[in-house]
Design an enzyme around this catalytic site. Structure first.
Site, mmCIF file in Angstrom:
data_model
loop_
_atom_site.group_PDB
_atom_site.id
_atom_site.type_symbol
_atom_site.label_atom_id
_atom_site.label_comp_id
_atom_site.label_asym_id
_atom_site.label_seq_id
_atom_site.Cartn_x
_atom_site.Cartn_y
_atom_site.Cartn_z
ATOM 1 N N THR A 1 -4.166 9.853 -4.230
ATOM 2 C CA THR A 1 -3.804 10.070 -2.827
ATOM 3 C C THR A 1 -2.596 10.995 -2.711
ATOM 4 O O THR A 1 -2.549 11.856 -1.831
ATOM 5 C CB THR A 1 -3.476 8.718 -2.161
ATOM 6 O OG1 THR A 1 -4.616 7.880 -2.317
ATOM 7 C CG2 THR A 1 -3.189 8.877 -0.685
ATOM 8 N N GLU B 1 0.828 -1.214 0.000
ATOM 9 C CA GLU B 1 0.000 0.000 0.000
ATOM 10 C C GLU B 1 0.865 1.268 0.000
ATOM 11 O O GLU B 1 0.492 2.288 -0.598
ATOM 12 C CB GLU B 1 -0.931 -0.048 1.223
ATOM 13 C CG GLU B 1 -1.532 1.255 1.711
ATOM 14 C CD GLU B 1 -2.626 1.783 0.814
ATOM 15 O OE1 GLU B 1 -2.615 1.469 -0.376
ATOM 16 O OE2 GLU B 1 -3.474 2.537 1.328
HETATM 17 P P1 ADP Z 1 -7.050 4.640 -3.659
HETATM 18 O O1 ADP Z 1 -7.079 5.650 -2.551
HETATM 19 O O2 ADP Z 1 -8.410 4.465 -4.255
HETATM 20 O O3 ADP Z 1 -6.354 3.377 -3.283
HETATM 21 P P2 ADP Z 1 -4.681 5.728 -4.642
HETATM 22 O O4 ADP Z 1 -4.602 7.067 -5.255
HETATM 23 O O5 ADP Z 1 -4.190 5.570 -3.271
HETATM 24 O O6 ADP Z 1 -6.177 5.247 -4.791
HETATM 25 O O7 ADP Z 1 -3.851 4.655 -5.458
HETATM 26 C C1 ADP Z 1 -3.859 4.605 -6.803
HETATM 27 C C2 ADP Z 1 -2.410 4.564 -7.290
HETATM 28 O O8 ADP Z 1 -1.802 3.320 -6.941
HETATM 29 C C3 ADP Z 1 -2.368 4.660 -8.804
HETATM 30 O O9 ADP Z 1 -1.260 5.421 -9.191
HETATM 31 C C4 ADP Z 1 -2.205 3.220 -9.228
HETATM 32 O O10 ADP Z 1 -1.587 3.080 -10.489
HETATM 33 C C5 ADP Z 1 -1.331 2.655 -8.112
HETATM 34 N N1 ADP Z 1 -1.481 1.201 -7.971
HETATM 35 C C6 ADP Z 1 -0.493 0.293 -8.045
HETATM 36 N N2 ADP Z 1 -0.987 -0.942 -7.902
HETATM 37 C C7 ADP Z 1 -2.314 -0.847 -7.734
HETATM 38 C C8 ADP Z 1 -3.342 -1.782 -7.545
HETATM 39 N N3 ADP Z 1 -3.114 -3.094 -7.548
HETATM 40 N N4 ADP Z 1 -4.579 -1.312 -7.383
HETATM 41 C C9 ADP Z 1 -4.829 0.021 -7.417
HETATM 42 N N5 ADP Z 1 -3.888 0.963 -7.599
HETATM 43 C C10 ADP Z 1 -2.628 0.538 -7.770
#
Ligand code: ADP
Length: 311
Positions: A185, A131
């Site tokens: 984020t 994460e």
């Molecule tokens: P959320 O808060 O909905 O998790 P974020 O903005 O924190 O969204 O995360 C999205 C970012 O993480 C994007 O840049 C995305 O490409 C990256 N990412 C990497 N792997 C994953 C994954 N398996 N699922 C979702 N986002 C991912």
């Protein structure tokens, strides 16, 4: 013999108002699915990503599922080849824990595939490592914790304190409304000030304390009054057109409290009962529509189970 393992990991509402970076809860849907199956020898690979997957990298070191699974395999000194198949049900950049759900589903699928060498709680640090790549390196467990463990989870940053699963009134339901907007984020984090003043800090930790008390004492009024976030929301609200009106719409329709889910743009409202949550969600959607924003709604009691093996 079919050795595939499939795990469902649910969406989560993090922050929960005043609990910025330390409190979150799981809802029932949407969620991500990760299948772990035998793969090329000595290798961890992501063979495919389906669903709401635009722009999500297949490379292990750039994908939250890949980083989390690799951290677990390295820790276990495990060399069996594993291939992951990811189905994204949670939109990315939505504020509902999309990146965390993939990380959680991946570590749990790999752990099950290997015969469950670790407990659920022991998987948390590996999911958190995954994460962290979506949060600019920050390790906050307020999505990963409830996604993995279920329920309403307090995740203090004090290294001596493990995640605390809080009890809560069983009638609590969340109305989560997601406008068609993307907020990463990293962007929502960059908008926050590096420091806050003492008065603001005192208000916030007072709210967190009374929110926890309200949850434990089944005091709906106290829960509603305590949700207010004076640290992040005043800055992040500007990223969501019409946020003050959506919040008013939620409160007018009977919500106990309302705030930005995670980094947004999803907005959550805490409600007493399913019917109120439904009416609140509809009112919030109507309010977004006045700003020409289409939205999805998710209505759910708090999900007490968290991630589940589905195959
Ligand atoms: P959320 O808060 O909905 O998790 P974020 O903005 O924190 O969204 O995360 C999205 C970012 O993480 C994007 O840049 C995305 O490409 C990256 N990412 C990497 N792997 C994953 C994954 N398996 N699922 C979702 N986002 C991912």
């Amino acid at each position: 013999m079919d050795t595939d393992v499939e795990v469902f990991a649910p969406a989560t509402v993090a922050n929960v108002g005043c609990g910025f970076d330390v409190l979150g809860f799981a809802i029932h849907r949407p969620g991500d699915l990760v299948v772990a199956r035998p793969g090329p020898e000595n290798q961890l690979t992501i063979e495919s990503i389906h669903g709401e997957s635009e722009g999500i990298p297949l490379e292990i070191e750039k994908n939250t599922a890949g980083v989390a699974a690799k951290a677990l395999l390295d820790h276990l000194g495990e060399r069996r080849g594993i291939s992951l198949e990811i189905t994204k049900g949670i939109p990315i950049g939505s504020g509902t824990g999309s990146s965390a759900a993939s990380a959680v589903a991946a570590v749990m699928a790999v752990n099950e595939f290997l015969g469950r060498p670790l407990s659920r709680l022991e998987l948390l640090p590996f999911a958190l490592e995954g994460e962290a790549i979506a949060s600019g390196g920050a390790k906050h467990a307020d999505n990963v914790g409830p996604c993995l463990l279920g329920g309403m989870v307090l995740c203090p940053t004090n290294a001596n304190i493990e995640p605390v699963q809080l009890s809560y009134p069983e009638t609590l339901h969340a109305a989560v409304v997601l406008p068609k907007l993307h907020i990463l984020t990293t962007k929502a984090r960059a908008i926050l000030p590096a420091q806050i003043d003492m008065k603001t800090a005192i208000t916030q930790w007072g709210n967190v304390g009374s929110l926890v008390a309200g949850l434990l004492q089944n005091d709906l009024t106290l829960i509603g009054h305590s949700l207010q976030d004076v640290v992040a929301e005043p800055y992040r609200a500007q990223l969501i057109p019409g946020f003050p009106d959506v919040r008013l719409a939620a409160l007018d329709a009977g919500a106990l409290g309302c705030g930005i889910s995670g980094a947004g743009p999803a907005i959550f409202a805490i409600c007493n009962g399913n019917q109120t949550a439904f009416e609140v969600a509809i009112s919030m959607q109507k309010s977004f529509a006045k700003n020409d924003l289409e939205s999805y709604r998710y209505i759910s009691p708090i999900n007490p189970l968290g991630a589940q093996r589905t195959r």
